[in-house]
Design a protein around this motif. Structure first.
Motif, PDB file in Angstrom:
ATOM      1  N   ASP A   1      58.063  34.162  46.865  1.00 48.49           N
ATOM      2  CA  ASP A   1      56.932  35.084  46.228  1.00 48.49           C
ATOM      3  C   ASP A   1      55.966  35.581  45.666  1.00 48.49           C
ATOM      4  OD1 ASP A   1      53.924  36.377  47.235  1.00 48.49           O
ATOM      5  OD2 ASP A   1      55.183  37.830  49.070  1.00 48.49           O
ATOM      6  N   PRO A   2      55.136  34.364  44.715  1.00 53.13           N
ATOM      7  CA  PRO A   2      54.758  34.842  43.585  1.00 53.13           C
ATOM      8  C   PRO A   2      54.389  36.329  43.683  1.00 53.13           C
ATOM      9  CG  PRO A   2      53.896  32.570  43.798  1.00 53.13           C
ATOM     10  CD  PRO A   2      54.660  33.139  45.208  1.00 53.13           C
ATOM     11  N   PHE A   3      52.841  36.718  44.552  1.00 52.85           N
ATOM     12  CA  PHE A   3      52.695  37.577  44.494  1.00 52.85           C
ATOM     13  C   PHE A   3      53.073  38.615  44.307  1.00 52.85           C
ATOM     14  CE2 PHE A   3      49.147  34.520  46.056  1.00 52.85           C
ATOM     15  CZ  PHE A   3      48.382  34.184  44.864  1.00 52.85           C
ATOM     16  N   LEU A   4      54.254  38.942  45.150  1.00 51.75           N
ATOM     17  CA  LEU A   4      55.130  39.919  45.430  1.00 51.75           C
ATOM     18  C   LEU A   4      54.932  40.828  44.700  1.00 51.75           C
ATOM     19  CD1 LEU A   4      57.161  41.804  46.868  1.00 51.75           C
ATOM     20  CD2 LEU A   4      59.122  40.093  46.191  1.00 51.75           C
ATOM     21  N   PRO A   5      55.513  40.854  42.910  1.00 52.32           N
ATOM     22  CA  PRO A   5      55.180  41.766  41.697  1.00 52.32           C
ATOM     23  C   PRO A   5      54.186  42.347  41.646  1.00 52.32           C
ATOM     24  CG  PRO A   5      56.455  39.621  41.178  1.00 52.32           C
ATOM     25  CD  PRO A   5      56.171  39.276  42.252  1.00 52.32           C
ATOM     26  N   SER A   6      52.652  41.190  41.462  1.00 53.57           N
ATOM     27  CA  SER A   6      51.411  42.051  41.227  1.00 53.57           C
ATOM     28  C   SER A   6      51.863  43.129  42.495  1.00 53.57           C
ATOM     29  CB  SER A   6      51.010  41.609  41.341  1.00 53.57           C
ATOM     30  OG  SER A   6      49.910  40.544  42.280  1.00 53.57           O
ATOM     31  N   MET A   7      51.649  43.016  43.455  1.00 54.29           N
ATOM     32  CA  MET A   7      51.704  43.850  45.091  1.00 54.29           C
ATOM     33  C   MET A   7      51.865  44.833  44.921  1.00 54.29           C
ATOM     34  SD  MET A   7      51.340  40.862  47.603  1.00 54.29           S
ATOM     35  CE  MET A   7      51.018  41.185  49.066  1.00 54.29           C
ATOM     36  N   ILE A   8      53.482  44.888  44.618  1.00 51.54           N
ATOM     37  CA  ILE A   8      54.964  45.874  44.165  1.00 51.54           C
ATOM     38  C   ILE A   8      53.685  47.111  43.004  1.00 51.54           C
ATOM     39  CG2 ILE A   8      56.930  47.152  43.436  1.00 51.54           C
ATOM     40  CD1 ILE A   8      58.417  44.298  44.362  1.00 51.54           C
ATOM     41  N   LYS A   9      53.399  46.580  41.931  1.00 49.60           N
ATOM     42  CA  LYS A   9      52.005  46.961  41.071  1.00 49.60           C
ATOM     43  C   LYS A   9      51.350  47.553  41.726  1.00 49.60           C
ATOM     44  CE  LYS A   9      55.157  46.677  37.127  1.00 49.60           C
ATOM     45  NZ  LYS A   9      54.703  46.364  35.854  1.00 49.60           N
ATOM     46  N   ASN A  10      50.449  46.860  42.020  1.00 51.47           N
ATOM     47  CA  ASN A  10      49.901  47.710  42.727  1.00 51.47           C
ATOM     48  C   ASN A  10      49.584  48.687  44.308  1.00 51.47           C
ATOM     49  OD1 ASN A  10      47.433  46.602  40.090  1.00 51.47           O
ATOM     50  ND2 ASN A  10      47.514  44.601  41.865  1.00 51.47           N
ATOM     51  N   ASN A  11      51.461  48.357  44.977  1.00 49.78           N
ATOM     52  CA  ASN A  11      50.963  49.366  45.990  1.00 49.78           C
ATOM     53  C   ASN A  11      50.586  48.941  46.993  1.00 49.78           C
ATOM     54  OD1 ASN A  11      52.598  51.195  47.235  1.00 49.78           O
ATOM     55  ND2 ASN A  11      50.677  53.043  46.863  1.00 49.78           N
ATOM     56  N   THR A  12      50.326  47.272  47.427  1.00 49.37           N
ATOM     57  CA  THR A  12      50.015  47.022  48.322  1.00 49.37           C
ATOM     58  C   THR A  12      50.324  46.241  49.414  1.00 49.37           C
ATOM     59  OG1 THR A  12      47.328  46.287  49.557  1.00 49.37           O
ATOM     60  CG2 THR A  12      48.253  45.385  47.183  1.00 49.37           C
ATOM     61  N   THR A  13      49.938  45.534  50.366  1.00 44.18           N
ATOM     62  CA  THR A  13      50.484  44.460  50.683  1.00 44.18           C
ATOM     63  C   THR A  13      49.803  43.515  51.493  1.00 44.18           C
ATOM     64  OG1 THR A  13      50.526  45.690  52.817  1.00 44.18           O
ATOM     65  CG2 THR A  13      52.147  45.679  52.170  1.00 44.18           C
ATOM     66  N   GLU A  14      47.682  43.422  50.420  1.00 45.49           N
ATOM     67  CA  GLU A  14      47.397  42.349  50.958  1.00 45.49           C
ATOM     68  C   GLU A  14      46.939  41.744  50.092  1.00 45.49           C
ATOM     69  OE1 GLU A  14      44.406  42.920  53.114  1.00 45.49           O
ATOM     70  OE2 GLU A  14      45.715  44.392  54.558  1.00 45.49           O
ATOM     71  N   TYR A  15      47.299  40.116  50.643  1.00 48.03           N
ATOM     72  CA  TYR A  15      47.635  39.954  49.509  1.00 48.03           C
ATOM     73  C   TYR A  15      45.476  39.269  48.619  1.00 48.03           C
ATOM     74  CZ  TYR A  15      51.619  37.971  50.849  1.00 48.03           C
ATOM     75  OH  TYR A  15      53.079  37.863  50.557  1.00 48.03           O
ATOM     76  N   PRO A  16      45.537  38.305  47.884  1.00 45.21           N
ATOM     77  CA  PRO A  16      44.250  38.211  47.589  1.00 45.21           C
ATOM     78  C   PRO A  16      43.650  37.312  48.511  1.00 45.21           C
ATOM     79  CG  PRO A  16      45.729  37.695  45.710  1.00 45.21           C
ATOM     80  CD  PRO A  16      46.357  37.895  46.748  1.00 45.21           C
ATOM     81  N   LYS A  17      41.908  37.324  48.778  1.00 46.32           N
ATOM     82  CA  LYS A  17      41.370  36.457  49.135  1.00 46.32           C
ATOM     83  C   LYS A  17      41.438  35.106  49.293  1.00 46.32           C
ATOM     84  CE  LYS A  17      37.974  39.531  51.374  1.00 46.32           C
ATOM     85  NZ  LYS A  17      38.988  40.552  50.795  1.00 46.32           N
TER      86      LYS A  17
END
Length: 314
Positions: free
Chosen positions: A226-242
């Motif tokens: 899940d390549p989005f995982l690091p940026s989602m952790i950093k942004n404290n979100t479980t929402e993927y970009p649209k």
């Protein structure tokens, strides 16, 4: 507490082509570790290792080179080698779990050989000014092996120890051993980083609650799945970009082009991308079906068509 996220090196996956594309399309990783340099008994660095750490191939991100060895002369040789490119730190791999490595007394197979670890560290610190950091498992046979290494490490200015909370014999099977990792935290006086099974934001938060003193986290297989995982952790979100799958497809296409230009012939590129899709498929609603489509693609035309279809359906 701010968390620093690091990319754990994965042999065959996280080379400079992958790192550059990952940093461009996803971000979230503060420091990348390069896959290890291994000398095979000769004081010669292979061209592929050199390309991987050349400064001109790593202009947009911070990279720390890694070595795997059980020999002081090799360590000293690679130290001087990376220093010529301006690197000030060399990470020592005491974690690789694969039997062909461990049985040669390298990676996690070296953890129980405390006298050799001490011999190497003594020479490296006496004869060079390189900063040494270490990535290791808790042992090969059992998770208490690491406890005998800590008193040796404490004699040297080791920058940090990134601990994968498994033993070598496990490979990547079974869960991480958090109780043994806790014991490491209680025993060691060194700066400890955590590594192992960070696969979702929820999992990361669980680990953060369990180990509040840890502020450096290393992500390995989870970063490819899940390549989005690091940026989602950093942004404290479980929402993927649209436009999640558009971004993912652009990233895929970039690394596919890069590897296709580098690898000779259809079989090597097919095998390379198959390896990635074992992880990538985890990002889709039906991983098994997704991977099966890629596996069935016998040539580049059918592979490209399968990829288009997968990303279109998300």
């Amino acid at each position: 507490m701010n968390s620093t996220l690091l990319s754990s090196p994965l042999q065959g996956f996280t080379d400079f082509r992958f790192r550059k594309a990952f940093h461009k399309h996803f971000g979230g990783i503060d420091t990348f570790y390069s896959p290890y340099i291994k000398l095979n008994g000769k004081l010669i660095v292979k061209g592929s290792y050199e390309r991987d750490i050349l400064p001109e191939n790593n202009t947009t991100l911070e990279v720390i080179p890694q070595i795997i060895t059980n020999d002081a002369e090799e360590f000293l040789f690679v130290t001087k080698y990376v220093q010529q490119f301006g690197y000030k730190e060399l990470n020592w791999n005491l974690g690789c779990p694969y039997p062909m490595v461990a049985k040669c007394g390298m990676g996690s197979g070296l953890i129980s050989n405390t006298s050799q670890i001490e011999h190497i560290l003594k020479r490296v610190h006496n004869e060079t000014d390189i900063i040494v950091s270490i990535k290791m498992r808790m042992g090969y046979e059992n998770p208490t092996e690491i406890l005998d290494v800590f008193p040796i490490l404490e004699q040297y200015p080791i920058k940090n120890i990134a601990i994968h909370a498994r033993i070598g014999k496990q490979l990547y099977k079974g869960g991480v051993d958090l109780d043994s990792f806790q014991k490491c935290l209680e025993t060691s006086k060194q700066k400890i980083y955590y590594n192992g099974d960070i696969t979702s934001v929820a999992k990361f938060k669980e680990l953060q609650e369990r180990f509040p003193s840890i502020d450096h986290w290393m992500i390995g297989r989870g970063l490819i799945a899940d390549p989005f995982l690091p940026s989602m952790i950093k942004n404290n979100t479980t929402e993927y970009p649209k436009n999640r799958f558009e971004i993912f497809e652009a990233f895929h296409d970039e690394i596919y082009r890069e590897y296709d230009a580098y690898l000779q012939g259809p079989t090597p590129i097919r095998m390379k991308m198959l390896g990635f899709w074992e992880y990538f498929s985890e990002s889709f609603s039906n991983p098994q079906k997704t991977f099966k489509k890629i596996k069935k693609a016998g040539n580049s035309k059918s592979y490209e068509a399968a990829v288009k279809e997968i990303f279109k359906n998300g």
